[in-house]
Design a protein around this motif. Structure first.
Motif, PDB file in Angstrom:
ATOM      1  N   PHE A 125       0.827  -1.209   0.000  1.00 25.47           N
ATOM      2  CA  PHE A 125       0.000   0.000   0.000  1.00 25.47           C
ATOM      3  C   PHE A 125       0.860   1.257   0.000  1.00 25.47           C
ATOM      4  O   PHE A 125       0.627   2.181  -0.780  1.00 25.47           O
ATOM      5  N   PHE A 126       1.871   1.306   0.857  1.00 27.71           N
ATOM      6  CA  PHE A 126       2.684   2.508   0.960  1.00 27.71           C
ATOM      7  C   PHE A 126       3.689   2.639  -0.182  1.00 27.71           C
ATOM      8  O   PHE A 126       4.316   3.694  -0.330  1.00 27.71           O
ATOM      9  N   ARG A 127       3.850   1.590  -0.981  1.00 27.71           N
ATOM     10  CA  ARG A 127       4.639   1.722  -2.202  1.00 27.71           C
ATOM     11  C   ARG A 127       3.820   2.290  -3.352  1.00 27.71           C
ATOM     12  O   ARG A 127       4.377   2.663  -4.387  1.00 27.71           O
ATOM     13  N   ASN A 128       2.512   2.343  -3.177  1.00 23.37           N
ATOM     14  CA  ASN A 128       1.610   2.896  -4.183  1.00 23.37           C
ATOM     15  C   ASN A 128       1.545   4.410  -3.996  1.00 23.37           C
ATOM     16  O   ASN A 128       0.991   4.910  -3.022  1.00 23.37           O
ATOM     17  N   LYS A 129       2.123   5.153  -4.913  1.00 23.12           N
ATOM     18  CA  LYS A 129       2.202   6.606  -4.761  1.00 23.12           C
ATOM     19  C   LYS A 129       0.823   7.257  -4.770  1.00 23.12           C
ATOM     20  O   LYS A 129       0.578   8.225  -4.032  1.00 23.12           O
TER      21      LYS A 129
END
Length: 309
Positions: free
Chosen positions: A35-39
């Motif tokens: 999730f946090f790699r999804n900008k």
């Protein structure tokens, strides 16, 4: 046997640490990392955090209250524009009220309606769909036909009827929206439940004499939380759009309170008077809330079920 050099020992230790980290990582931890790699998802979180902070604390930093009327600038576009010196950061509306404070209140009410109505809808839909899918047979057929009937009824027509019959209060608004928007959640949960009830742990619970209600609450519903969370984040903007449309028609939040839909409606009426700021700021926050929830919903869907990407 060759001795390991200090460099080799360091590399080996790093590999072992990475291996332990991978082995100790749960499915939820992997989903959080994706999730946090999804900008876009992170941008959605930032937008929602900004809007929520403004909704909660905007009126505290506003120079005027949301219901204060300045009769000196009422109805005069040349005087009611944004004016930082006098504390009208977003300008004033046609009634001489501070648009900064009113936009903060409108954002807060729209978020409250969206979150509470979604919580009601998701709770009802999850329990209804889980019971229908787990029991199956004629019970499932009857329950799903009821859902089909409810989904065939015009949503906005029934919502307007609710507000006319029970009053145009804020509590009636989010209760009515929540009670009318659960069938879609029920259909999704029912389909997922049909795939879960044949799993080994469900059959083991049935063999040991666990009641159907306990199986649904303890085994079915917890395993549906991923799809429920994703659907909830995508349902909130739809609820806010419905509330904004009702408020745009004048049937939602009543004066002196306001919502984003009411502010957009008032701003649309004042465009002819060359007061574009009355509609520009409410629309800007409305779009930020919409984009924020949609980005977060898409990010959660990709994080919890990466095979569907």
């Amino acid at each position: 046997m060759a001795l390991l050099t200090p460099i080799d020992m360091t590399a080996l230790a790093a590999r072992m640490a990475n291996l332990d980290e991978v082995k100790g990582r749960s499915l939820w931890a992997d989903a959080r990392l994706r999730f946090f790699r999804n900008k876009a998802a992170v941008a959605g979180v930032v937008l929602l955090a900004f809007c929520a902070t403004y909704a909660l604390f905007g009126q505290l930093i506003a120079a005027h209250t949301y219901d204060f009327q300045n009769y000196d600038i009422m109805g005069e576009a040349s005087k009611s524009g944004p004016n930082w010196a006098e504390g009208y950061y977003f300008g004033a509306d046609q009634q001489g009220r501070d648009l900064f404070a009113r936009t903060a209140m409108g954002t807060r009410i729209s978020l409250i309606v969206g979150l509470i109505a979604t919580a009601i809808s998701v709770t009802l839909g999850t329990l209804y769909g889980a019971v229908s899918g787990y029991l199956g047979g004629r019970v499932d057929a009857v329950m799903m036909r009821l859902v089909d009937i409810l989904m065939s009824i015009p949503y906005l027509f029934v919502l307007i009827l609710f507000l006319v019959m029970f009053g145009r209060s804020l509590s009636v608004l989010y209760l009515a929206i929540g009670l009318l928007s659960w069938p879609g959640m029920a259909r999704i949960v029912r389909g997922q439940t049909l795939t879960l009830k044949g799993r080994e742990y469900i059959e083991a619970a049935q063999a040991t004499g666990v009641s159907s209600f306990r199986i649904i609450i303890r085994h079915i519903v917890p395993n549906l939380m991923g799809i429920v969370v994703v659907y909830a984040t995508l349902l909130v903007p739809d609820v806010i759009i419905g509330e904004s449309f009702i408020s745009f028609l004048g049937l939602g939040v009543q004066e002196p309170q306001t919502s984003l839909g009411t502010l957009i409606s008032d701003g649309a009426k004042s465009v002819y008077y060359n007061t574009q700021w009355e509609i520009a700021f409410p629309i800007a926050f409305f779009m930020m809330v919409m984009f924020g929830f949609y980005f977060v919903g898409d990010g959660l869907r990709d994080a919890l079920d990466p095979k569907d990407r």
